[in-house]
Design a protein around this motif. Structure first.
Motif, PDB file in Angstrom:
ATOM      1  N   ALA A 177       5.077  14.171   4.941  1.00 41.64           N
ATOM      2  CA  ALA A 177       5.553  13.568   3.566  1.00 41.64           C
ATOM      3  C   ALA A 177       4.508  13.277   2.657  1.00 41.64           C
ATOM      4  O   ALA A 177       3.245  13.244   3.106  1.00 41.64           O
ATOM      5  CB  ALA A 177       6.320  12.361   4.117  1.00 41.64           C
ATOM      6  N   THR A 178       4.779  13.429   1.367  1.00 47.47           N
ATOM      7  CA  THR A 178       3.816  12.912   0.430  1.00 47.47           C
ATOM      8  C   THR A 178       4.441  12.042  -0.464  1.00 47.47           C
ATOM      9  O   THR A 178       5.537  11.928  -0.668  1.00 47.47           O
ATOM     10  CB  THR A 178       3.681  14.361  -0.498  1.00 47.47           C
ATOM     11  OG1 THR A 178       4.812  14.533  -1.323  1.00 47.47           O
ATOM     12  CG2 THR A 178       3.127  15.529   0.123  1.00 47.47           C
ATOM     13  N   SER A 179       3.486  11.372  -1.069  1.00 48.01           N
ATOM     14  CA  SER A 179       4.062  10.320  -2.067  1.00 48.01           C
ATOM     15  C   SER A 179       2.918  10.139  -3.228  1.00 48.01           C
ATOM     16  O   SER A 179       1.870  10.503  -2.984  1.00 48.01           O
ATOM     17  CB  SER A 179       4.353   8.932  -1.585  1.00 48.01           C
ATOM     18  OG  SER A 179       2.701   8.424  -1.048  1.00 48.01           O
ATOM     19  N   ASP A 180       3.535   9.758  -4.387  1.00 47.09           N
ATOM     20  CA  ASP A 180       2.573   9.414  -5.456  1.00 47.09           C
ATOM     21  C   ASP A 180       2.166   7.892  -5.514  1.00 47.09           C
ATOM     22  O   ASP A 180       3.004   6.976  -4.944  1.00 47.09           O
ATOM     23  CB  ASP A 180       3.179   9.803  -6.528  1.00 47.09           C
ATOM     24  CG  ASP A 180       4.359   9.162  -7.124  1.00 47.09           C
ATOM     25  OD1 ASP A 180       5.557   9.747  -7.049  1.00 47.09           O
ATOM     26  OD2 ASP A 180       4.215   7.826  -7.380  1.00 47.09           O
ATOM     27  N   ASP A 222      -1.657  13.060  -4.199  1.00 46.03           N
ATOM     28  CA  ASP A 222      -2.974  12.684  -3.157  1.00 46.03           C
ATOM     29  C   ASP A 222      -2.478  12.279  -1.824  1.00 46.03           C
ATOM     30  O   ASP A 222      -3.212  12.466  -0.793  1.00 46.03           O
ATOM     31  CB  ASP A 222      -3.887  11.759  -3.762  1.00 46.03           C
ATOM     32  CG  ASP A 222      -4.595  12.173  -5.195  1.00 46.03           C
ATOM     33  OD1 ASP A 222      -4.735  11.577  -6.215  1.00 46.03           O
ATOM     34  OD2 ASP A 222      -4.690  13.555  -5.075  1.00 46.03           O
ATOM     35  N   ARG A 223      -1.478  11.500  -1.745  1.00 42.20           N
ATOM     36  CA  ARG A 223      -1.139  11.004  -0.279  1.00 42.20           C
ATOM     37  C   ARG A 223      -0.225  11.753   0.279  1.00 42.20           C
ATOM     38  O   ARG A 223       0.801  12.431  -0.199  1.00 42.20           O
ATOM     39  CB  ARG A 223      -0.412   9.592  -0.680  1.00 42.20           C
ATOM     40  CG  ARG A 223      -1.250   8.459  -1.512  1.00 42.20           C
ATOM     41  CD  ARG A 223      -0.402   7.233  -1.630  1.00 42.20           C
ATOM     42  NE  ARG A 223      -1.420   6.457  -2.393  1.00 42.20           N
ATOM     43  CZ  ARG A 223      -1.086   5.043  -2.541  1.00 42.20           C
ATOM     44  NH1 ARG A 223       0.002   4.523  -2.012  1.00 42.20           N
ATOM     45  NH2 ARG A 223      -2.050   4.077  -2.988  1.00 42.20           N
ATOM     46  N   MET A 224      -0.701  12.049   1.579  1.00 37.83           N
ATOM     47  CA  MET A 224       0.181  12.669   2.521  1.00 37.83           C
ATOM     48  C   MET A 224       0.178  12.053   3.692  1.00 37.83           C
ATOM     49  O   MET A 224      -0.671  11.327   4.094  1.00 37.83           O
ATOM     50  CB  MET A 224      -0.575  13.983   2.883  1.00 37.83           C
ATOM     51  CG  MET A 224      -0.435  15.034   1.596  1.00 37.83           C
ATOM     52  SD  MET A 224      -1.033  16.498   1.832  1.00 37.83           S
ATOM     53  CE  MET A 224       0.509  17.477   2.522  1.00 37.83           C
ATOM     54  N   PHE A 231      -5.017   9.300   1.771  1.00 38.00           N
ATOM     55  CA  PHE A 231      -4.741   8.980   0.631  1.00 38.00           C
ATOM     56  C   PHE A 231      -5.540   9.786  -0.471  1.00 38.00           C
ATOM     57  O   PHE A 231      -5.324   9.927  -1.688  1.00 38.00           O
ATOM     58  CB  PHE A 231      -5.226   7.588   0.186  1.00 38.00           C
ATOM     59  CG  PHE A 231      -4.031   6.726   0.596  1.00 38.00           C
ATOM     60  CD1 PHE A 231      -4.319   5.196   0.370  1.00 38.00           C
ATOM     61  CD2 PHE A 231      -2.979   6.926   1.083  1.00 38.00           C
ATOM     62  CE1 PHE A 231      -3.377   4.282   0.841  1.00 38.00           C
ATOM     63  CE2 PHE A 231      -2.020   5.895   1.709  1.00 38.00           C
ATOM     64  CZ  PHE A 231      -2.138   4.709   1.217  1.00 38.00           C
ATOM     65  N   ASP A 232      -6.414  10.758   0.160  1.00 43.13           N
ATOM     66  CA  ASP A 232      -7.120  11.812  -0.717  1.00 43.13           C
ATOM     67  C   ASP A 232      -7.728  12.430   0.426  1.00 43.13           C
ATOM     68  O   ASP A 232      -7.930  12.049   1.582  1.00 43.13           O
ATOM     69  CB  ASP A 232      -7.913  11.484  -1.912  1.00 43.13           C
ATOM     70  CG  ASP A 232      -9.175  10.678  -1.351  1.00 43.13           C
ATOM     71  OD1 ASP A 232      -9.387   9.676  -2.149  1.00 43.13           O
ATOM     72  OD2 ASP A 232      -9.884  10.973  -0.387  1.00 43.13           O
ATOM     73  N   ALA A 237       0.795  -1.162  -0.054  1.00 44.30           N
ATOM     74  CA  ALA A 237      -0.041  -0.172   0.115  1.00 44.30           C
ATOM     75  C   ALA A 237       0.801   1.308  -0.106  1.00 44.30           C
ATOM     76  O   ALA A 237       0.238   2.192   0.129  1.00 44.30           O
ATOM     77  CB  ALA A 237      -0.957   0.009   1.124  1.00 44.30           C
ATOM     78  N   ASN A 238       2.236   1.118   0.056  1.00 41.45           N
ATOM     79  CA  ASN A 238       3.286   2.049  -0.317  1.00 41.45           C
ATOM     80  C   ASN A 238       2.986   3.149   1.349  1.00 41.45           C
ATOM     81  O   ASN A 238       3.158   4.180   1.371  1.00 41.45           O
ATOM     82  CB  ASN A 238       2.767   3.202  -1.238  1.00 41.45           C
ATOM     83  CG  ASN A 238       3.880   3.946  -1.787  1.00 41.45           C
ATOM     84  OD1 ASN A 238       5.085   3.613  -1.446  1.00 41.45           O
ATOM     85  ND2 ASN A 238       3.694   5.361  -2.167  1.00 41.45           N
TER      86      ASN A 238
END
Lengths: 111, 112
Positions: free
Chosen positions: B92-95, B30-32, B50-51, A96-97
């Motif tokens: 942090a953020t990610s895609d 979208d992910r934080m 995730f959003d 799920a990362n």
């Protein structure tokens, strides 16, 4: 994190020496990420590994993921004072990362 | 400008006070995430999103709450700060492709 063990906890090396940091997971990894942190600052992304046996290099830093995808190593060749900092591995163990992080390895390079 | 900006950088507050840490990003992710870092314990996940409509607890969410005001903004609140919440906090953020997280510079919080 209890699912991720990082060793050694700290490392002091003479400039020019090679060194290796290890990261071991109790679960199979979907992805393994290496970050570097300057003391008290944010984390800088170094490399990501996803495939068993994968190896990536950037300048003098090489990261490997074993075939079983449970252990990774970070190797620095001919260390320099600029390599000093805290190295953390982050593991995606669910796909799920969401990353779990090791406790970090504090690297000191003596000029 | 930094991709992920955290404010404040440093904060000293008293026990029992309410405090908010803010995070904004220009990555379009979208992910934080919110993590805290303590010496010898690495990074531990507090909350993630995730959003805008999705908020999830991490491994150490007790004593914290979050708000996702927009895709770019994710704030962390301590409703009644206590000394053991003294730590370095990271956003942090990610895609979804999983090409690593982008971290902010951190907020050093001291509760006295």
């Amino acid at each position: 994190s209890q699912e991720l063990e990082q060793s050694p906890q700290s490392l002091i090396v003479q400039e020019g020496k090679n060194l290796t940091i290890n990261c071991t997971s109790s679960k199979t990894l979907y992805g393994l990420y290496w970050y570097k942190q300057k003391y008290g600052e944010g984390l800088i992304f170094l490399m990501m590994l996803q495939k068993g046996g994968e190896e990536k290099s950037h300048e003098k830093i090489t990261a490997k993921l074993d075939e079983k995808k449970q252990q990774s190593s970070l190797h620095i060749t001919a260390s320099q004072p600029s390599h000093a900092g805290i190295y953390l591995c982050g593991a995606d163990v669910t796909g799920a990362n969401n990353l779990f992080f090791g406790t970090g390895t504090r690297l000191t390079v003596i000029p | 400008d930094a991709d992920v900006t955290q404010t404040p950088r440093n904060r000293i507050t008293k026990t029992g006070k309410r405090i908010m840490l803010e995070c904004s990003q220009t990555k379009g992710h979208d992910r934080m995430y919110w993590y805290r870092q303590d010496p010898g314990l690495g990074l531990r996940l507090i909350y993630y999103s995730f959003d805008v409509k999705d908020i999830n607890k991490g491994e150490i969410s007790d004593g914290y709450s979050v708000s996702r005001q927009a895709q770019a903004k994710f704030s962390l609140s301590l409703e009644s700060a206590i000394p053991n919440q003294t730590a370095l906090y990271f956003c942090a953020t990610s895609d979804p492709e999983g090409y690593g997280y982008t971290f902010g510079s951190g907020t050093r919080l001291t509760v006295v």
